[in-house]
Design a protein around this motif. Structure first.
Motif, PDB file in Angstrom:
ATOM      1  N   ARG A 958      -4.015  -0.308   4.483  1.00  0.00           N
ATOM      2  CA  ARG A 958      -2.884  -1.214   4.371  1.00  0.00           C
ATOM      3  C   ARG A 958      -1.836  -0.337   4.047  1.00  0.00           C
ATOM      4  NH1 ARG A 958      -5.397  -5.217  -0.060  1.00  0.00           N
ATOM      5  NH2 ARG A 958      -5.968  -3.622  -1.851  1.00  0.00           N
ATOM      6  N   ARG A 959      -1.725   0.655   3.125  1.00  0.00           N
ATOM      7  CA  ARG A 959      -0.662   1.427   2.708  1.00  0.00           C
ATOM      8  C   ARG A 959       0.149   2.306   3.904  1.00  0.00           C
ATOM      9  NH1 ARG A 959      -3.989   4.303  -1.597  1.00  0.00           N
ATOM     10  NH2 ARG A 959      -5.155   4.580   0.666  1.00  0.00           N
ATOM     11  N   THR A 960      -0.351   2.265   4.983  1.00  0.00           N
ATOM     12  CA  THR A 960       0.034   3.188   5.925  1.00  0.00           C
ATOM     13  C   THR A 960       1.467   2.915   6.133  1.00  0.00           C
ATOM     14  OG1 THR A 960      -1.953   2.979   7.324  1.00  0.00           O
ATOM     15  CG2 THR A 960      -0.184   3.962   8.572  1.00  0.00           C
ATOM     16  N   PRO A 961       2.324   3.951   5.845  1.00  0.00           N
ATOM     17  CA  PRO A 961       3.835   3.901   6.227  1.00  0.00           C
ATOM     18  C   PRO A 961       4.013   3.973   7.829  1.00  0.00           C
ATOM     19  CG  PRO A 961       3.201   6.212   5.457  1.00  0.00           C
ATOM     20  CD  PRO A 961       1.969   5.218   5.360  1.00  0.00           C
ATOM     21  N   SER A 962       5.205   3.246   8.037  1.00  0.00           N
ATOM     22  CA  SER A 962       5.642   3.112   9.397  1.00  0.00           C
ATOM     23  C   SER A 962       6.086   4.515   9.933  1.00  0.00           C
ATOM     24  CB  SER A 962       6.876   2.049   9.667  1.00  0.00           C
ATOM     25  OG  SER A 962       6.531   0.778   9.108  1.00  0.00           O
ATOM     26  N   ARG A 963       6.537   5.180   9.185  1.00  0.00           N
ATOM     27  CA  ARG A 963       7.095   6.648   9.560  1.00  0.00           C
ATOM     28  C   ARG A 963       6.003   7.515  10.239  1.00  0.00           C
ATOM     29  NH1 ARG A 963       6.729   6.979   4.067  1.00  0.00           N
ATOM     30  NH2 ARG A 963       5.730   8.784   3.350  1.00  0.00           N
TER      31      ARG A 963
END
Length: 994
Positions: A958-963
């Motif tokens: 869930r911590r996956t950054p959009s970048r």
């Protein structure tokens, strides 16, 4: 003879899963039992039919059967009837390999096993009138003497009813395959290859011939072959190779795309093109693709050769020693060596690991037999070996010298380059033209290639990092001592240098004197028992030196083959051993500088070299002098052996000359080169990193548990890595070459961009990662898009409600995802501990639903075999780590879901810290992001391998950054949602494809 063995014809049968046990009684009744009843069945029934006995025992939670095994394992019979034939070690895999087709249903019942046994025995009967029959008869008789359970049925099928005639091959001779294998014949060296180019039109035409008229058209494949021809154009000056960087999306067909121009160039110019890849698994895939170029196996064998390091091959001298001592160790080793001999007479390459020996062989018959018969410790004596002319490695070397395509791996290619560097090859000032060409300065047993294709090119830096790094550790130094001095008080098979050289130098003081000096100086290396002493403070009272220490087990290859005979050695304490002194100080520094109460953290502990603890600099200086005292007399010995070759030309026979040449090469590669590297590192030990600019090397200390050591013993070492490992790669390998094609599906960080400046930066970063930026001539860049419609064929979900540190929650998520896809799932992990935790929790529930679960680091099979099983069992699931993320090709329905447990960030160790600091161009965050995105692209690339594939990629973080989401292809929109919603979306997606 047959009556002494049980018969498999009326034997019960048994198939075990994590929660599924199918039993066929001797009366023909088919039962499904729980685990308790299944254990009772297997213990009460006499000699049941099974597939993969050790795995069956693990499923039941009982100890695996030894040898002679009390069960009829169909894999053992397959190994006798069809050696060197690939087969997945499951009932379905056997059925497919035997031409019986796929077995119906997800679960294979025990009733299928008698049919498999009958087919195998029918195939064996067909061999009784072939040239192989005398060998099979003798081998079967020898295995019967050892008590192999299949012997009765095998002897009956071969119609052997009594003792063999005197004229027939005798049982004792069957294991001695080194007397029966063909010899290689020396041929003259090939002249240097020409430089005639390959035109794009010719490459396209050859590609069309390879594919044939009915082949699927792949957009971009012909363009790839067109671009690849630039790497086969003549170079314009020394140190100015032709370089092509070609990013080819998954499905482009790049393998045949580069084979087409490479094969034309090789035929036209009389030279070999070396195709290098990162994994042994992909080596096998590339070799399989060359069957389109040369459909006839005999013709292909002359034109295409697979090359690996010596440690991968069966060593006939080691096998002879194992065969000679096997009868004294009981029947188990005889059975293992007998089936290995059967394979040895049938194998094409003699490759024990990743070749045509089944990957399950060691699990069934003992991994010790493979360790004992491979050249695992650098002891090859080359021309001094009585089996030199039958040696599998020497066969492959000589075939490679005349081949068109040599399929190697990055490790072998880089090790050759590293060896060239260690021999004083001038590090090219790139663009300069030295008077002596590197290929003339450093001859090699394989010759110096001029044209390379680097597939999986995104791993070049990793391979170079391993090849050009230096490690001075207790294990490495103790191994060198063992190579020099041999066994010291243990029942080891290790041959010391004196034993290998004695008949060549005896009575010659010019040769004996430097050898004696070197062996005396070698006492400075860690003595037996060093690992135990690492944790014991040395006595300060000299009077205590006569007191023996507690015993320490000494592991040896013989012990691994015959575990009942592990030697125990009494070791005297070592008071003034300069290597052990340094190791202890290195250990002290790690323990002082790392966080935590335990001596070693889970993945090992490491710390910077500077600042050093008191006494460490002096210990390094003393050890450097001690190592020089070993290297210098060895160098003198080499020089005098070379003098002997020149001075005694008219009196040395061919065999003796070959032995001396081989010993010179071994001394240089195995000892002198390593010692020189250590001395060089130690003499600059006290020089702190450059505070003005980036350092050239990264040095650190690492303390860890090493594979093969007992009772959690630790090793400690000083490590030296290049800050940028592509620098030595470019200088030593790339610059001397004439042409290089570097290709991968993930050379660049991003897929598309409309900004020309940003696109240029992306290409520059890609060139830096593969070393092309260090070469004087600009590389030709090419990007060929994948032909797949990812927006239609795939879905990507980021699950946002799974706690990543809770193994129960993580396991529940994996179970729900695999059930939603109906199997066909590849679960990827960044940590082995989490993989094992998930496997323990979900194996049985999935099995109850008819979905077998296999796992790297859990199942005792190599990665290639695990992938073969996964591919064969189309509704199974597989858990793995990095090795499963790259280079796994499973087209079709067998792989339809990839689930990654978290973002694959780089490991935050000292190496990464320093490279992140100095190579990130002032943006460390971007450096980390780039690594993670490329790993995600590699993982996503496993999913779609053909136009009709459909699949889902899930990231459980869930911590996956959009970048990071630009890692996915254009048109694929990742959706963030909960696990329940993701499961529903997956079911809907796959239902829509039916």
């Amino acid at each position: 003879m047959c009556a002494a063995f049980p018969s498999p014809h009326e034997a019960p049968a048994f198939v075990a899963g994590h929660g599924f046990f199918s039993c066929l009684t001797a009366d023909g009744e088919l039962l499904t039992l729980n685990r308790t009843r299944a254990r009772q069945f297997i213990q009460e029934e006499a000699a049941p039919l099974v597939v993969h006995a050790p795995a069956t025992a693990r499923m039941l939670g009982i100890p695996p059967p030894g040898q002679p095994a009390p069960w009829f394992d169909l894999l053992e019979l397959f190994a006798f009837v069809h050696p060197a034939r690939p087969v997945a070690p499951t009932p379905r895999g056997l059925a497919i390999a035997l031409g019986l087709g796929d077995l119906d249903g997800r679960r294979v019942e025990a009733s299928a096993l008698p049919d498999l046994a009958a087919r195998l025995l029918t195939d064996l009967r067909a061999l009784k009138n072939t040239p192989a029959h005398p060998f099979l008869a003798a081998l079967a008789t020898r295995l019967a003497q050892a008590g192999w359970i299949w012997s009765g049925a095998v002897l009956e099928a071969l119609e052997i009813t009594g003792p063999l005639s005197r004229e027939a091959m005798q049982p004792g001779e069957a294991l001695r395959i080194w007397d029966q294998l063909p010899k290689w014949e020396d041929t003259p060296r090939r002249p240097p290859p020409g430089s005639n180019p390959v035109t794009p039109a010719e490459a396209r035409a050859r590609l069309g011939q390879i594919l044939g008229p009915d082949a699927e058209t792949r957009v971009g494949q012909a363009d790839f072959a067109d671009v690849a021809t630039h790497a086969f154009a003549p170079r314009e000056g020394m140190g100015f190779p032709r370089v092509v960087l070609a990013e080819a999306g998954t499905g482009t067909g790049k393998t045949l795309g580069y084979i087409a121009p490479a094969s034309i160039w090789a035929e036209r110019n009389g030279g070999a093109v070396w195709v290098s890849t990162y994994t042994r698994h992909l080596q096998r895939q590339i070799e399989a693709e060359t069957a389109r170029l040369h459909p006839d196996p005999a013709v292909r064998r002359n034109h295409v050769v697979v090359r690996k390091g010596r440690e991968n091959y069966l060593c006939l001298l080691n096998m002879e020693e194992a065969v000679n001592i096997a009868p004294t160790r009981g029947p188990g080793p005889v059975i293992a060596l007998g089936l290995l001999a059967r394979w040895g007479m049938a194998t094409v390459e003699g490759d024990l690991f990743g070749g045509d020996l089944p990957g399950w062989f060691g699990d069934l018959l003992g991994h010790g037999v493979l360790a004992a018969t491979a050249d695992r410790r650098g002891e090859c004596i080359h021309g001094a070996c009585p089996h030199y002319q039958r040696c599998f490695v020497e066969h492959s070397i000589r075939r490679a010298q005349d081949a068109d395509l040599v399929i190697a791996n990055h490790a072998l290619v880089m090790s050759q380059a590293a060896w060239a560097q260690s021999q004083g090859l001038p590090a090219l000032e790139l663009g300069d033209q030295p008077e002596t060409a590197p290929e003339e300065a450093v001859p090699d047993e394989d010759g110096i290639p001029t044209r390379y294709v680097f597939d999986e090119g995104h791993h070049l830096a990793d391979a170079a990092d391993g090849a050009f790094a230096l490690e001075l550790s207790g294990l490495e130094a103790a191994e060198l001592r063992r190579w020099l001095l041999g066994a010291e008080g243990s029942r080891s098979r290790a041959r010391g240098l004196r034993r290998r050289l004695d008949d060549l130098i005896a009575g010659n003081p010019r040769l004996e004197t430097p050898l004696d000096a070197a062996l005396l100086a070698a006492k400075a290396l860690p003595a037996p028992g060093w690992s135990a002493r690492l944790w014991i403070e040395p006595p300060t009272d000299p009077s205590q030196t006569d007191k023996p220490e507690e015993t320490a087990e000494v592991e040896d290859v013989t012990a691994s083959l015959f575990p009942m005979a592990v030697p125990v050695q009494l070791v005297e304490p070592v008071i003034d051993n300069p290597t052990e002194t340094l190791l202890r100080l290195l250990r002290d520094q790690v323990l002082a500088r790392t966080v935590g109460s335990g001596p070693v953290r889970r993945n090992g502990s490491e710390c910077d070299l500077h600042p050093m603890v008191p006494g460490l600099a002096e210990a390094a200086d003393g050890l450097a002098r001690s190592l020089s005292r070993i290297a210098e007399p060895l160098r003198t010995l080499v020089n005098r052996l070379e003098d002997k070759l020149r001075e005694d030309t008219d009196s040395l026979d061919t065999a003796t000359r070959a032995r001396i040449e081989a010993m010179i090469r071994s001394l240089q590669r195995r000892a002198i080169g390593r010692l020189d590297g250590w001395v060089s590192m130690l003499t600059t030990f006290c020089t702190p990193p450059d505070e003005v600019g980036p350092p050239q090397f990264i040095r650190f200390i690492r303390l860890e548990a090493r594979e093969g050591q007992r009772r959690g013993e630790q090793d400690v070492g000083l490590h030296q890595h290049w800050l940028d490992p592509t620098l030595p790669f470019a200088a030593v390998l790339a610059a001397p070459a004439h042409g290089l094609l570097i290709t991968s599906a993930t050379l660049r960080d991003e897929t598309d961009t409309d900004q020309s400046a940003e696109a240029e930066q992306i290409w520059e970063a890609a060139e830096a990662r593969v070393g092309a930026s260090h070469l004087p001539s600009p590389a030709l860049r090419a990007s060929l898009a994948s032909p797949f419609d990812y927006s239609r064929q795939t879905r990507v979900f980021i699950v946002n409600d799974v706690a990543h540190d809770d193994p129960d929650t993580l396991a529940a998520a994996y179970q729900a995802l695999f059930l939603a896809s109906g199997g066909g799932g590849l679960g990827l992990f960044t940590a082995i501990e989490r993989l094992r935790a998930v496997q323990r929790r979900i194996a049985a529930p999935l099995e109850e639903e008819g979905i077998p679960l296999y796992a790297q680091h859990v199942d005792a099979m190599d990665n290639t075999t695990l992938v073969d099983v996964f591919r064969t069992e189309t509704d199974s699931c597989l858990l793995g780590t990095d090795a499963m993320r790259d280079g796994v090709d499973v087209p079709g329905h067998a792989l339809r879901l990839v689930a990654f447990e978290r973002v694959p960030w780089p490991r935050p160790d000292i190496l990464h810290r320093e490279r992140r600091m100095h190579l990130s161009q002032g943006n460390p965050k971007l450096y980390d992001d780039r690594i993670a995105r490329l790993r995600l692209r590699q993982a996503f690339g496993r999913l779609i391998r053909a136009r009709n594939d459909r699949g889902v990629f899930v990231l459980l973080d869930r911590r996956t950054p959009s970048r990071l989401l630009s890692a996915f292809p254009s048109g694929v929109i990742p959706h963030r949602l909960g696990i329940a919603a993701a499961v529903e979306e997956i079911r809907t997606f796959f239902e829509g494809s039916e």
